[in-house]
Design a protein around this motif. Structure first.
Motif, PDB file in Angstrom:
ATOM      1  N   GLY A   1      -9.882   2.567  -5.535  1.00 24.94           N
ATOM      2  CA  GLY A   1     -11.088   1.761  -5.373  1.00 24.94           C
ATOM      3  C   GLY A   1     -11.436   1.543  -3.919  1.00 24.94           C
ATOM      4  N   SER A   2     -11.648   0.292  -3.556  1.00 28.12           N
ATOM      5  CA  SER A   2     -12.046  -0.042  -2.185  1.00 28.12           C
ATOM      6  C   SER A   2     -10.875  -0.053  -1.219  1.00 28.12           C
ATOM      7  N   LEU A   3      -9.667   0.051  -1.749  1.00 29.44           N
ATOM      8  CA  LEU A   3      -8.489  -0.084  -0.892  1.00 29.44           C
ATOM      9  C   LEU A   3      -8.206   1.193  -0.110  1.00 29.44           C
TER      10      LEU A   3
ATOM     11  N   GLN B   1       0.671  -2.687 -11.769  1.00 29.20           N
ATOM     12  CA  GLN B   1       1.245  -3.888 -11.161  1.00 29.20           C
ATOM     13  C   GLN B   1       1.173  -3.812  -9.637  1.00 29.20           C
ATOM     14  N   LEU B   2       1.491  -2.623  -9.082  1.00 28.76           N
ATOM     15  CA  LEU B   2       1.395  -2.443  -7.638  1.00 28.76           C
ATOM     16  C   LEU B   2      -0.050  -2.573  -7.165  1.00 28.76           C
TER      17      LEU B   2
ATOM     18  N   TRP C   1       0.832  -1.209   0.000  1.00 26.23           N
ATOM     19  CA  TRP C   1       0.000   0.000   0.000  1.00 26.23           C
ATOM     20  C   TRP C   1       0.865   1.257   0.000  1.00 26.23           C
ATOM     21  N   GLU C   2       1.911   1.272   0.800  1.00 23.14           N
ATOM     22  CA  GLU C   2       2.798   2.430   0.849  1.00 23.14           C
ATOM     23  C   GLU C   2       3.481   2.653  -0.503  1.00 23.14           C
ATOM     24  N   ALA C   3       3.873   1.551  -1.148  1.00 22.23           N
ATOM     25  CA  ALA C   3       4.484   1.676  -2.482  1.00 22.23           C
ATOM     26  C   ALA C   3       3.478   2.213  -3.491  1.00 22.23           C
ATOM     27  N   LEU C   4       2.226   1.735  -3.398  1.00 24.50           N
ATOM     28  CA  LEU C   4       1.173   2.212  -4.303  1.00 24.50           C
ATOM     29  C   LEU C   4       0.869   3.682  -4.056  1.00 24.50           C
TER      30      LEU C   4
ATOM     31  N   ARG D   1       3.590  10.271  -7.054  1.00 28.62           N
ATOM     32  CA  ARG D   1       4.538  10.623  -8.112  1.00 28.62           C
ATOM     33  C   ARG D   1       3.807  10.897  -9.424  1.00 28.62           C
ATOM     34  N   LEU D   2       2.811  10.075  -9.750  1.00 29.09           N
ATOM     35  CA  LEU D   2       2.045  10.283 -10.979  1.00 29.09           C
ATOM     36  C   LEU D   2       1.259  11.595 -10.910  1.00 29.09           C
ATOM     37  N   ALA D   3       0.662  11.861  -9.751  1.00 32.81           N
ATOM     38  CA  ALA D   3      -0.099  13.098  -9.609  1.00 32.81           C
ATOM     39  C   ALA D   3       0.803  14.313  -9.810  1.00 32.81           C
ATOM     40  N   LYS D   4       2.012  14.212  -9.320  1.00 32.72           N
ATOM     41  CA  LYS D   4       2.964  15.312  -9.474  1.00 32.72           C
ATOM     42  C   LYS D   4       3.316  15.518 -10.944  1.00 32.72           C
ATOM     43  N   LEU D   5       3.517  14.399 -11.632  1.00 31.44           N
ATOM     44  CA  LEU D   5       3.862  14.500 -13.052  1.00 31.44           C
ATOM     45  C   LEU D   5       2.720  15.092 -13.865  1.00 31.44           C
ATOM     46  N   ARG D   6       1.500  14.673 -13.558  1.00 30.64           N
ATOM     47  CA  ARG D   6       0.351  15.091 -14.361  1.00 30.64           C
ATOM     48  C   ARG D   6      -0.044  16.544 -14.099  1.00 30.64           C
TER      49      ARG D   6
END
Length: 592
Positions: A434-436, A378-379, A184-187, A193-198
């Protein structure tokens, strides 16, 4: 484990000290005697809100202190024959010690001292290990050592977070939780990181351009580690070439003129003279001191030859004016780099290497985003698998816990009452995960049915104080048995015997004693059938002081016949021969 509780000037208690048993301790006494003040003291050292109205009349402040054993090894057996809970105390105590150490407090001889000072007017002080700390620190430390089950304390279990924590504790799913938390921490980090890029704005793109231009400039110069020092040394030699050549030539002309080339002086050199001296001494043909001195001169001649050889190498020229111009130009380029990204050349190289990675993150190219999105997927799949494994264990533990708790409730004068623990998938809505969530993908709810035909209601909203205390006793007992021990936690039960009598009271005492096999249990009770199971019993009573005539509350441990008398009083209101016989019989039968 609570080793000692001391109270001073709290309500009707002017001074009291109790040393609870490692197993079950009963606090008894007539209604209104002040038993609740002992619970108030425990809540105070647990970081609860304080009020000056609790200070004894005429006193300036109230004080309470708890001494807890946090040693991570088994202690000696206690006097009553029960094994001390110190060894089992490891997990809970370990967290408490960590909180204390984070606040700069170290345990002393395996003990933590939690204190609270409440003035009649003004703010209270929380003290840990003799040092004043924020009240929240005391609350965090005590939260790992004490669990209070009283009418005002049960509401905590009504929260979804506490119910999830309790189920996980009963399930013993630490391995699955740790595995889920890691992925979860990796996800979460990848999503950040993706939010920062976008969401990069013009400033971020400009920063990326600056970094790329800077990297290109540094790469164009291509600095090498230590290069600036080497160049400055070469420049110094070229600039001092004339002085170097003159000095070397003069030295060689004295040491060995033959190395100077044609036109060299025919005068004997230092090397020749030393060699002649060697030959002269060797020609004596007498050993001893002459041979020794000849050997020494031979060594000197060899050293002189090495010096001559080294100096000859320096005669090959120190470089031309063109070389000096090139070196100065290179030094200037390196100085420019160090001025902008230094101060040292090694700093320039390190900055360039770090900038390469920063550009990768700042460069929100479609290819880069696509690559990270693939890694993110994958994560996410790994997180789903870990959440499913955690869910399966929770569902199994919830079924067992609810079933066994319902069975226990039947023996605690709550016939027909039941508990069901519902584990459902969390509705994540539009969340990218999602539900996580941080603790898995489950919503956990404890649903209590107080009597047959009653609808299931959320726990904490469907039971009286006494019923809720017994429900928590059943939960703690079943959870402890499912996980193989209660980990040495100190449990305190108040009002657990409300509305209970007869056989149910005996069963209540038996279950408290069962829980106390692996943990410390303190119960405030008015039932002899409960108190008779205790390893230690303390009586809270009001007594008139002969010197002042004022009534004060005392706390006294009762043993032997004194305890038999207290049990008899609890049975019939006074100690008659019949009630004393009944009390002895009850004490004899109250064993596991």
């Amino acid at each position: 484990m609570l080793e000692e509780l001391s109270v001073r000037n709290l309500g009707p208690i002017h001074e009291a000290r109790i040393a609870p048993a490692a197993g079950l301790t009963a606090i008894t006494g007539e209604t209104g005697a002040g038993k609740s003040m002992l619970l108030s003291a425990i809540r105070l050292i647990s970081g609860a809100a304080a009020s000056g109205s609790r200070v004894s009349s005429g006193a300036g402040e109230a004080w309470a202190q708890g001494v807890f054993c946090v040693a991570d090894s088994s202690a000696d057996s206690s006097a009553d024959g029960k094994d001390d809970a110190g060894g089992a105390n490891g997990i809970a105590a370990g967290k408490a010690v960590q909180y204390a150490e984070d606040a700069g407090i170290e345990p002393e001889d395996g003990e933590l001292f939690l204190s609270r000072v409440v003035p009649a007017s003004g703010r209270s002080r929380a003290i840990l290990g003799g040092k004043t700390v924020p009240r929240s620190v005391l609350e965090s430390v005590a939260g790992e050592l004490i669990t209070v089950h009283g009418q005002t304390d049960q509401l905590r279990i009504a929260s979804a977070a506490r119910q999830r924590e309790f189920l996980d504790m009963a399930a013993g799913d630490d391995t699955q939780l740790d595995a889920y938390h890691r992925v979860w921490e990796a996800l979460a980090a990848m999503d950040e990181r993706l939010a920062k890029l976008r969401s990069q704005e013009a400033a971020a793109r400009q920063q990326a351009d600056y970094l790329r231009e800077s990297i290109a400039r540094i790469n164009q110069v291509d600095p090498q580690a230590g290069e600036d020092a080497e160049l400055k040394e070469r420049r110094d030699r070229i600039e001092n070439a004339a002085a170097i050549a003159q000095g070397v030539s003069s030295a060689l002309s004295v040491l060995d003129a033959s190395q100077m080339g044609e036109g060299s002086s025919d005068a004997a050199s230092a090397v020749d003279l030393v060699n002649r001296a060697v030959q002269a001494l060797q020609g004596i043909r007498v050993g001893g001191v002459f041979a020794e001195q000849a050997a020494r001169l031979e060594s000197i001649a060899a050293d002189l030859s090495d010096v001559v050889f080294a100096l000859v190498q320096e005669l090959d020229g120190e470089g031309s004016v063109e070389d000096l111009d090139r070196i100065n130009g290179r030094i200037h380029e390196l100085n420019e780099l160090m001025r902008r990204w230094g101060p040292e050349l090694s700093d320039v190289i390190a900055w360039r290497d770090k900038a390469v990675f920063e550009v990768e993150d700042l460069d929100a190219s479609p290819e880069k985003v696509a690559q990270l999105e693939e890694e993110r997927e994958q994560l996410y799949q790994k997180a789903l698998q870990a959440a499913e494994a955690l869910h399966n264990i929770r569902v199994q533990a919830a079924g067992q816990l609810g079933e066994h708790v319902s069975e226990e409730l039947d023996s605690l004068a709550m016939s027909g009452a039941s508990l069901r623990i519902r584990v459902t998938e969390h509705d994540g809505g539009d969340s990218p995960t999602g539900s996580l969530g941080p603790h898995g993908g489950d919503d956990i709810e404890f649903l209590f049915t107080p009597f047959p035909g009653s609808p299931e209601l959320p726990m904490g909203k469907s039971a009286s104080g006494g019923e809720l205390s017994r429900l928590m006793l059943a939960l703690e007992l079943v959870a402890a048995e499912q996980r193989g021990g209660a980990e040495g936690m100190t449990f305190i039960f108040d009002e657990v015997d409300a509305g209970v009598g007869g056989k149910a009271a005996v069963e209540l005492g038996r279950r408290l004693a069962r829980l106390a096999k692996d943990s410390q249990v303190i119960v405030v009770t008015h039932l002899a059938q409960v108190a008779s199971w205790a390893d230690k019993q303390f009586v809270v009573a009001k007594a008139a002081q002969p010197d002042s005539g004022l009534t004060e509350t005392t706390v006294t441990e009762v043993t032997g016949e004194a305890r038999t008398g207290e049990i008899a009083r609890m049975l019939s209101g006074n100690a008659t021969e019949t009630s004393l016989d009944h009390a002895r019989e009850l004490l004899d039968e109250s064993t596991l």
